[in-house]
Design a protein around this motif. Structure first.
Motif, PDB file in Angstrom:
ATOM      1  N   SER A 217       0.836  -1.210   0.000  1.00 22.23           N
ATOM      2  CA  SER A 217       0.000   0.000   0.000  1.00 22.23           C
ATOM      3  C   SER A 217       0.863   1.249   0.000  1.00 22.23           C
ATOM      4  N   VAL A 218       2.022   1.191   0.667  1.00 23.57           N
ATOM      5  CA  VAL A 218       2.932   2.336   0.693  1.00 23.57           C
ATOM      6  C   VAL A 218       3.469   2.614  -0.709  1.00 23.57           C
ATOM      7  N   LEU A 219       3.785   1.562  -1.462  1.00 21.59           N
ATOM      8  CA  LEU A 219       4.302   1.760  -2.821  1.00 21.59           C
ATOM      9  C   LEU A 219       3.279   2.480  -3.688  1.00 21.59           C
ATOM     10  N   PHE A 220       2.000   2.191  -3.483  1.00 23.28           N
ATOM     11  CA  PHE A 220       0.967   2.798  -4.320  1.00 23.28           C
ATOM     12  C   PHE A 220       0.616   4.212  -3.866  1.00 23.28           C
ATOM     13  N   GLU A 221       1.274   4.714  -2.821  1.00 25.35           N
ATOM     14  CA  GLU A 221       1.086   6.118  -2.474  1.00 25.35           C
ATOM     15  C   GLU A 221       1.707   7.026  -3.530  1.00 25.35           C
ATOM     16  N   ARG A 222       2.610   6.458  -4.327  1.00 23.07           N
ATOM     17  CA  ARG A 222       3.288   7.220  -5.382  1.00 23.07           C
ATOM     18  C   ARG A 222       2.888   6.750  -6.773  1.00 23.07           C
ATOM     19  N   ALA A 223       1.920   5.885  -6.858  1.00 20.51           N
ATOM     20  CA  ALA A 223       1.441   5.370  -8.154  1.00 20.51           C
ATOM     21  C   ALA A 223      -0.034   5.023  -8.032  1.00 20.51           C
ATOM     22  N   GLU A 224      -0.723   5.056  -9.172  1.00 19.06           N
ATOM     23  CA  GLU A 224      -2.154   4.730  -9.165  1.00 19.06           C
ATOM     24  C   GLU A 224      -2.343   3.236  -8.925  1.00 19.06           C
ATOM     25  N   MET A 225      -3.231   2.903  -7.991  1.00 19.21           N
ATOM     26  CA  MET A 225      -3.444   1.505  -7.642  1.00 19.21           C
ATOM     27  C   MET A 225      -4.514   0.892  -8.544  1.00 19.21           C
ATOM     28  N   PRO A 226      -4.169  -0.161  -9.310  1.00 22.13           N
ATOM     29  CA  PRO A 226      -5.171  -0.836 -10.151  1.00 22.13           C
ATOM     30  C   PRO A 226      -6.254  -1.484  -9.302  1.00 22.13           C
ATOM     31  N   LEU A 227      -7.389  -1.757  -9.927  1.00 15.00           N
ATOM     32  CA  LEU A 227      -8.528  -2.316  -9.208  1.00 15.00           C
ATOM     33  C   LEU A 227      -8.193  -3.660  -8.580  1.00 15.00           C
ATOM     34  N   GLU A 228      -7.438  -4.516  -9.304  1.00 14.51           N
ATOM     35  CA  GLU A 228      -7.132  -5.846  -8.762  1.00 14.51           C
ATOM     36  C   GLU A 228      -6.288  -5.752  -7.495  1.00 14.51           C
ATOM     37  N   TYR A 229      -5.406  -4.745  -7.426  1.00 14.94           N
ATOM     38  CA  TYR A 229      -4.601  -4.561  -6.217  1.00 14.94           C
ATOM     39  C   TYR A 229      -5.463  -4.022  -5.072  1.00 14.94           C
ATOM     40  N   LYS A 230      -6.384  -3.118  -5.391  1.00 12.51           N
ATOM     41  CA  LYS A 230      -7.249  -2.568  -4.343  1.00 12.51           C
ATOM     42  C   LYS A 230      -8.019  -3.688  -3.650  1.00 12.51           C
ATOM     43  N   GLN A 231      -8.574  -4.583  -4.441  1.00 11.94           N
ATOM     44  CA  GLN A 231      -9.371  -5.671  -3.874  1.00 11.94           C
ATOM     45  C   GLN A 231      -8.501  -6.648  -3.085  1.00 11.94           C
ATOM     46  N   ALA A 232      -7.323  -6.979  -3.640  1.00  8.08           N
ATOM     47  CA  ALA A 232      -6.451  -7.947  -2.977  1.00  8.08           C
ATOM     48  C   ALA A 232      -5.870  -7.384  -1.682  1.00  8.08           C
ATOM     49  N   LEU A 233      -5.400  -6.142  -1.701  1.00 13.28           N
ATOM     50  CA  LEU A 233      -4.777  -5.549  -0.521  1.00 13.28           C
ATOM     51  C   LEU A 233      -5.809  -5.265   0.577  1.00 13.28           C
ATOM     52  N   LYS A 234      -7.027  -4.973   0.177  1.00 15.45           N
ATOM     53  CA  LYS A 234      -8.075  -4.759   1.180  1.00 15.45           C
ATOM     54  C   LYS A 234      -8.320  -6.033   1.980  1.00 15.45           C
ATOM     55  N   LYS A 235      -8.369  -7.168   1.277  1.00 13.66           N
ATOM     56  CA  LYS A 235      -8.564  -8.437   1.971  1.00 13.66           C
ATOM     57  C   LYS A 235      -7.328  -8.814   2.777  1.00 13.66           C
ATOM     58  N   ALA A 236      -6.142  -8.554   2.232  1.00 13.24           N
ATOM     59  CA  ALA A 236      -4.901  -8.939   2.912  1.00 13.24           C
ATOM     60  C   ALA A 236      -4.721  -8.196   4.231  1.00 13.24           C
ATOM     61  N   THR A 237      -5.169  -6.956   4.307  1.00 15.32           N
ATOM     62  CA  THR A 237      -4.952  -6.136   5.501  1.00 15.32           C
ATOM     63  C   THR A 237      -6.149  -6.114   6.445  1.00 15.32           C
ATOM     64  N   SER A 238      -6.991  -7.093   6.341  1.00 14.55           N
ATOM     65  CA  SER A 238      -8.115  -7.176   7.269  1.00 14.55           C
ATOM     66  C   SER A 238      -7.580  -7.393   8.690  1.00 14.55           C
ATOM     67  N   THR A 239      -8.229  -6.786   9.663  1.00 15.54           N
ATOM     68  CA  THR A 239      -7.764  -6.924  11.046  1.00 15.54           C
ATOM     69  C   THR A 239      -7.999  -8.320  11.597  1.00 15.54           C
ATOM     70  N   GLU A 240      -8.943  -9.052  11.021  1.00 11.34           N
ATOM     71  CA  GLU A 240      -9.217 -10.416  11.456  1.00 11.34           C
ATOM     72  C   GLU A 240      -8.448 -11.410  10.579  1.00 11.34           C
ATOM     73  N   PRO A 241      -7.595 -12.243  11.176  1.00 14.67           N
ATOM     74  CA  PRO A 241      -6.789 -13.195  10.378  1.00 14.67           C
ATOM     75  C   PRO A 241      -7.645 -14.108   9.505  1.00 14.67           C
ATOM     76  N   GLU A 242      -8.831 -14.501   9.990  1.00 12.33           N
ATOM     77  CA  GLU A 242      -9.674 -15.423   9.236  1.00 12.33           C
ATOM     78  C   GLU A 242     -10.183 -14.818   7.926  1.00 12.33           C
ATOM     79  N   GLU A 243     -10.209 -13.498   7.830  1.00 14.84           N
ATOM     80  CA  GLU A 243     -10.729 -12.829   6.641  1.00 14.84           C
ATOM     81  C   GLU A 243      -9.642 -12.566   5.601  1.00 14.84           C
ATOM     82  N   ARG A 244      -8.395 -12.843   5.922  1.00 12.47           N
ATOM     83  CA  ARG A 244      -7.294 -12.599   4.987  1.00 12.47           C
ATOM     84  C   ARG A 244      -7.066 -13.817   4.100  1.00 12.47           C
ATOM     85  N   PHE A 245      -6.138 -13.666   3.147  1.00 12.79           N
ATOM     86  CA  PHE A 245      -5.632 -14.816   2.414  1.00 12.79           C
ATOM     87  C   PHE A 245      -4.854 -15.685   3.399  1.00 12.79           C
TER      88      PHE A 245
END
Length: 431
Positions: A217-245
C-alpha cells in the motif's frame, strides 16, 4: 492567501525536509551511508579496510534482555543456512561476549525508504511493483517452509540491491517473538505488524500476508493503484486473520486471476467495438440504392383474329402445354446457373476477404494507435468493396446480390477473428 491549517501543513513538511537533509549531512560526515533504523539496530555502510561494507550496529539496550541476546544468537546460527536469492547473509562480530554488530555480505543495499526518497518515480516503471510483489511472495513462502516469519515488512526492513533493484530481506521478526513488548520492539514500524502479533496472539502465514499488504500500500502512495490490487490488498490487511488470504502465495494467485479476468473483459469489449466500427464503415461506403421507375409500354394495336387465317382451335391446349414446359425448363436452368454463379462468387470472395481482413485482425496490429487503425481500416474496406464489385461482375451477379453475400462473409470472418484475438488475450487499440 494561505489558509492557517494549510500553512501549518506546509511548515511541517518544510521542517521535515530540513531535518532529513540535516540528518543526511550528519550521517555522511560520520562516515555512515544508507543509514536505516531496524528493530534490532541501525543498518549503514561504512569504510572497513578502505572498502565500504554494510553492517548492522546492534542496539546495546536490547542486550539488557536475555531473551533478545539468545534470539539474536539463534538467528546468526541459522542465517547462513537460508539459500533463497532474496535473503541477505551476515556474520556476527562480538564485543565483550555480546554480538555488537552484523557484517553484511558484499554489495550495495538500501532500504525502500531511501529508494523512494531518492527515486520516487521508480514505482512508475513498468513491471516494478509486480516484480516486488512476486519477490516478496517468493522469499516469504520459502521462509514459511523453514518455519520462519518476517513479521514486519516496512520500507525500512525491506531492502533492494542498488542497480537492479532486486528485493532483499535481512533480519526476521519471528526470532524475537519472545520479547514481551512487541509494540516497543518495532517502534514506528509497528503499523506494518499484524494486530495479533502486537497483542500476543498466534503468529502464522497470515501475519506476513497482513504486513506485505501494508507494505505494498505504501508503494501505491506514489502510483495509481489498479482495481485488482485494491481488492487484494483490502482483503490482505483485514484486522481479522480469518478474513485474509491464508498464505502469500494465495494472495498472489488471486491478484493474477483478477488481472486476467479484467484484461479478458477489456479485450472482448475492444474487439466487439472494432468489429462494429468495421461493419458500420463498410456499409457506409456503399452508395444508397434508389428505386428505379419503369415506363409502362403503350398497348399494342389489336391483332387479326387467328380464326380468319385458318387457325385450328384444337391445337390450342397442346401449344399452351408446350409453352409452360419450356418456361419451366428455362426457369430451372436460370436458377441452377444463379446458384452456381453465387457458389463461385462466395468461394472466391471468402478467400479474398480473409486475406484482406487479416491485415488488421492480428495480435500485432491491434496494438497500433487508434488514428493509424482508422486510416488503414478505410483502405481495407475500400479494397473489400472493390473486390466484391469485380468478382460480382465476373459471376454475373447483381450488385445487390453480391453485396448481400459479401456482407454475410465479412461478418462471419470478422467474428471468427475476434474470437481468435480474444483467446490470445489481445490488448486492443491503445490511444
Amino acid at each position: 492567501m494561505v489558509f492557517p491549517f494549510l500553512y501549518v501543513i506546509l511548515h511541517d513538511e518544510i521542517k521535515k525536509e530540513r531535518m532529513n537533509y540535516e540528518e543526511l549531512l550528519a550521517t555522511k560526515s560520520s562516515g555512515k551511508q544508507n543509514l536505516t533504523h531496524l528493530p534490532i539496530g541501525d543498518y549503514y555502510r561504512t569504510q572497513i579496510d578502505e572498502k565500504y561494507r554494510g553492517i548492522i550496529k546492534i542496539n546495546p539496550q536490547l542486550h539488557q534482555q536475555i531473551v533478545f541476546t539468545k534470539a539474536l544468537q539463534k538467528e546468526c546460527q541459522e542465517n547462513g543456512k537460508l539459500s533463497n536469492v532474496h535473503q541477505l547473509h551476515f556474520a556476527p562480530s562480538t564485543d565483550e561476549k555480546e554480538i555488537s554488530q552484523l557484517d553484511i555480505e558484499i554489495g550495495t543495499y538500501l532500504s525502500f525508504e531511501q529508494l523512494l526518497n531518492e527515486s520516487p518515480a521508480v514505482v512508475a516503471q513498468k513491471g516494478f511493483i509486480d516484480e516486488v510483489m512476486r519477490s516478496l511472495v517468493d522469499i516469504t513462502t520459502y521462509l514459511h517452509q523453514q518455519g520462519i516469519y518476517h513479521v514486519c515488512f516496512s520500507p525500512r526492513t525491506v531492502f533492494v540491491r542498488k542497480g537492479d533493484h532486486a528485493v532483499k530481506l535481512l533480519s526476521h521478526g519471528s526470532y524475537y517473538l519472545g520479547m514481551k513488548d512487541q509494540q516497543a520492539f518495532y517502534g514506528s514500524d509497528a503499523e506494518f505488524v499484524a494486530p495479533e502479533v502486537l497483542n500476543g496472539g498466534t503468529v502464522d502465514e497470515r501475519c506476513d500476508v497482513y504486513s506485505i499488504g501494508k507494505f505494498m500500500s505504501v508503494l501505491f502512495e506514489r502510483a495509481e493503484m489498479p482495481l485488482e490490487y485494491k481488492q487484494a490488498l483490502k482483503k490482505a490487511t483485514s484486522t481479522e486473520p480469518e478474513e485474509r488470504f491464508q498464505t502469500p502465495e494465495e494472495m498472489l494467485k488471486n491478484l493474477q486471476k483478477r488481472r486476467q479476468t479484467k484484461n479478458s473483459v477489456i479485450s472482448l469489449v475492444v474487439a466487439c467495438a472494432i468489429a462494429l466500427v468495421c461493419l458500420a464503415v463498410y456499409f457506409d461506403m456503399f452508395p444508397e440504392s434508389h428505386p428505379v421507375e419503369f415506363v409502362k409500354p403503350a398497348p399494342e394495336n389489336p391483332q387479326t383474329n387467328p380464326l380468319d387465317e385458318g387457325f385450328d382451335p384444337s391445337t390450342l391446349g397442346a401449344a399452351d402445354d408446350e409453352s409452360v414446359s419450356d418456361s419451366a425448363d428455362m426457369a430451372a436452368n436460370d436458377a441452377e446457373y444463379q446458384a452456381k454463379a453465387e457458389q463461385i462468387f462466395r468461394k472466391r470472395y471468402e478467400k479474398e476477404a480473409d486475406r484482406i481482413l487479416s491485415k488488421i485482425y492480428n495480435k500485432d496490429y491491434m496494438n497500433v494507435s487508434e488514428k493509424k487503425f482508422m486510416a488503414d481500416n478505410q483502405a481495407t474496406l475500400k479494397e473489400l468493396m472493390e473486390v466484391q464489385q469485380q468478382l460480382g461482375e465476373e459471376a454475373s451477379l447483381t450488385p445487390e446480390r453480391s453485396q448481400l453475400i459479401a456482407s454475410e462473409i465479412i461478418e462471419r470472418i470478422t467474428n471468427e477473428k475476434r474470437r481468435q484475438l480474444g483467446s490470445t488475450n489481445a490488448r486492443g487499440i491503445q490511444k
